[in-house]
Every structure is written in C-alpha cells, then in structure tokens.
Design an enzyme around this catalytic site. Structure first.
Site, short mmCIF file in Angstrom:
data_model
loop_
_atom_site.label_atom_id
_atom_site.label_comp_id
_atom_site.label_asym_id
_atom_site.label_seq_id
_atom_site.Cartn_x
_atom_site.Cartn_y
_atom_site.Cartn_z
N CYS A 123 4.98 4.50 -10.34
CA CYS A 123 5.45 3.15 -10.66
C CYS A 123 5.97 2.50 -9.38
O CYS A 123 6.95 2.97 -8.79
CB CYS A 123 6.55 3.20 -11.72
SG CYS A 123 7.27 1.60 -12.12
N PHE A 124 5.34 1.42 -8.97
CA PHE A 124 5.75 0.74 -7.75
C PHE A 124 7.04 -0.05 -7.94
O PHE A 124 7.79 -0.26 -6.99
CB PHE A 124 4.64 -0.18 -7.25
CG PHE A 124 3.45 0.55 -6.72
CD1 PHE A 124 3.46 1.06 -5.43
CD2 PHE A 124 2.33 0.76 -7.51
CE1 PHE A 124 2.37 1.74 -4.92
CE2 PHE A 124 1.23 1.44 -7.01
CZ PHE A 124 1.25 1.94 -5.72
#
Length: 275
Positions: A123-124
């Site tokens: 997850c950025f």
C-alpha cells in the site's frame, strides 16, 4: 523502481494533507454553519451530533492508519518461523531466487526490504506492505476513511446549498456543479473559498467510493481465504469455512476493533506470536 520509491513517500504525505484539510473544513466551516443560534442550541442538536460522528470516524481512520504503519512486516525474516529464512532472503536480495519460491503466501518486498507473512499487496498510501499483521487494521482504515469522506461530502453539499442558495434535489445538479462553478469563479461571481469546497466535494466522492470498493473487494477475498498476491500468482488455497477465514483476520474480539482502533487481538497470528 525509483518512481515507486518516490510514490511510496509522496502518497502518505498526500493522504495526511487531505486528512488535515478535511478536518479543518469540518471543524471551522461546516459544523459552525449548522448552528443557527449557539446560545439556544440544545444538547443533542444536529450540529453537535454531526461533529461527534465526524470525530469518531476521523479518530478510527487515523488510529487504524497509524496501527497499519506500526504493525509493519518483519525485518528480513527476523522473528518469523521460516526455517532457512535467512538464506531465502539472501537469495532474494541477490536475485538468485524468485520471491514466491520460499513458502506459500510469504513474499519479500523490495520496496520495504521486508518479508511479509500472508502477503496481500504493498500500500503506497501507508508506505507499507499489508499482510497477516495489519490486514484487519488496513480494512478498518479503508472503511472509516470511506465513511469520513462521504460524511464530509454530505456536510459540504449542505454548506454549498446554503451559501449559494442551490438545491441538490435534482441529481444532475451535482454533476453540473463543477462546470458552472468554474465559469462563475473566473467571472468573479464565486469566492475562492467556495470554489475550493466544491473541488473538495468531488475529491471526497472519489476517495470515498474508491475506499468503499476496495474494502468490499478485500472482504470478498478474505471470505474466500485468499489474498491479492495469491490471486495474482495463481496460487491454490485450501478451502475452509468462511467463518474460519474471517476469524483468522479479525480475531474473536472483532467488535472491539470495529469500535476503536486496536491491534489485531485474538487472531491466529497473535496467538502464534505469543507462543
């Protein structure tokens, strides 16, 4: 890889900025505009109830966001019962072995430089990998972020409706709001603050729908006992009852995590670490 590492730094800062702007608009603009006469406001007025609801949603979204970051994957196999995990990670770092060849559902992420048990995805917006340690907190983060954005959308539409004497009874009114507002803004008939709120309405709608859709898709995978990484790699998973799949992620004390941001207590992974 450089672009991904840059995105891994920019995306969390972008999320925190949007969260701060949303909080400021709610506290100092939307909620005060709901008070008709503060001196005669009853205890359970709509404005106070809306403020309490927004604070509850924001606290849960931000609390689970912090827990997702704190419950990070293990550093290079440390503390994981991987047997020859050190040699496996060394092979991954040297490029001599593919990341999916060690153990099922175990993945080494080059962005995090960490090993994740039951890896789902990177997850950025949290700058972290999502796996067995933080999956429950990640789902709660998506859920409450979606609810907070949709709550801000309703409050913003009420504010714009009162400020511009505009009715949203017609569904097309929201779709045509942005082009009309842009023309009025450049003609000087619309204030910059009102134009900013209108732009935020569409941003809240996009983020709210995206988080809600992602949360529903993630829940569907959990019910099937799968992760996004397993689906992408075509891995076969052992069929289990959906109740066991839910308990593995949410634990037995799932209601506690639904109301307040807490660590993933009562799950299978937590019991394995205690042993």
């Amino acid at each position: 890889m450089l672009v991904l590492r840059l995105l891994n730094v920019v995306a969390p800062a972008y999320f925190l900025c949007i969260s701060l702007v949303t909080f400021v608009l709610q506290i100092f603009l939307f909620i005060p505009s709901m008070f008709r006469d503060p001196s005669t406001t009853p205890l359970f007025s709509p404005a106070l109830l809306h403020g309490a609801l927004f604070l509850f949603l924001s606290a849960n979204a931000l609390g689970n966001y912090v827990l997702v970051i704190q419950s990070s994957p293990e550093d290079l196999g440390k503390g994981l019962n991987l047997g020859k995990g050190t040699e496996v990670v060394a092979d991954w770092l040297d490029g001599n072995r593919s990341p999916g060849s060690a153990l099922p559902s175990t993945h080494f992420c080059r962005l995090c430089a960490r090993v994740t048990q039951r890896h789902d995805h990177h997850c950025f917006f949290t700058g972290n990998c999502i796996g067995s340690r933080n999956m429950r907190n990640f789902i709660m983060f998506c859920l409450y972020t979606s609810l907070a954005c949709l709550d801000s959308l309703v409050a913003g539409m009420a504010y714009i409706s009162a400020a511009l004497s505009l009715s949203f009874a017609n569904p097309l009114a929201f779709l045509t709001l942005l082009p009309h507002s842009i023309s009025q803004f450049f003609s000087g008939a619309l204030l910059s603050s009102e134009m900013f709120v209108i732009l935020m309405l569409y941003l809240w709608l996009g983020i709210g729908l995206a988080c809600a859709g992602f949360c529903c898709h993630q829940m569907l995978l959990i019910l099937r006992g799968q992760t996004r990484y397993q689906v992408r790699k075509g891995m076969v998973v052992r069929a289990r009852p959906w109740r066991e799949n839910l308990q593995e992620v949410f634990g037995k004390r799932w209601l506690l995590g639904l109301l307040i941001p807490v660590l993933n207590v009562g799950s299978d992974y937590s019991r394995q670490k205690e042993k």
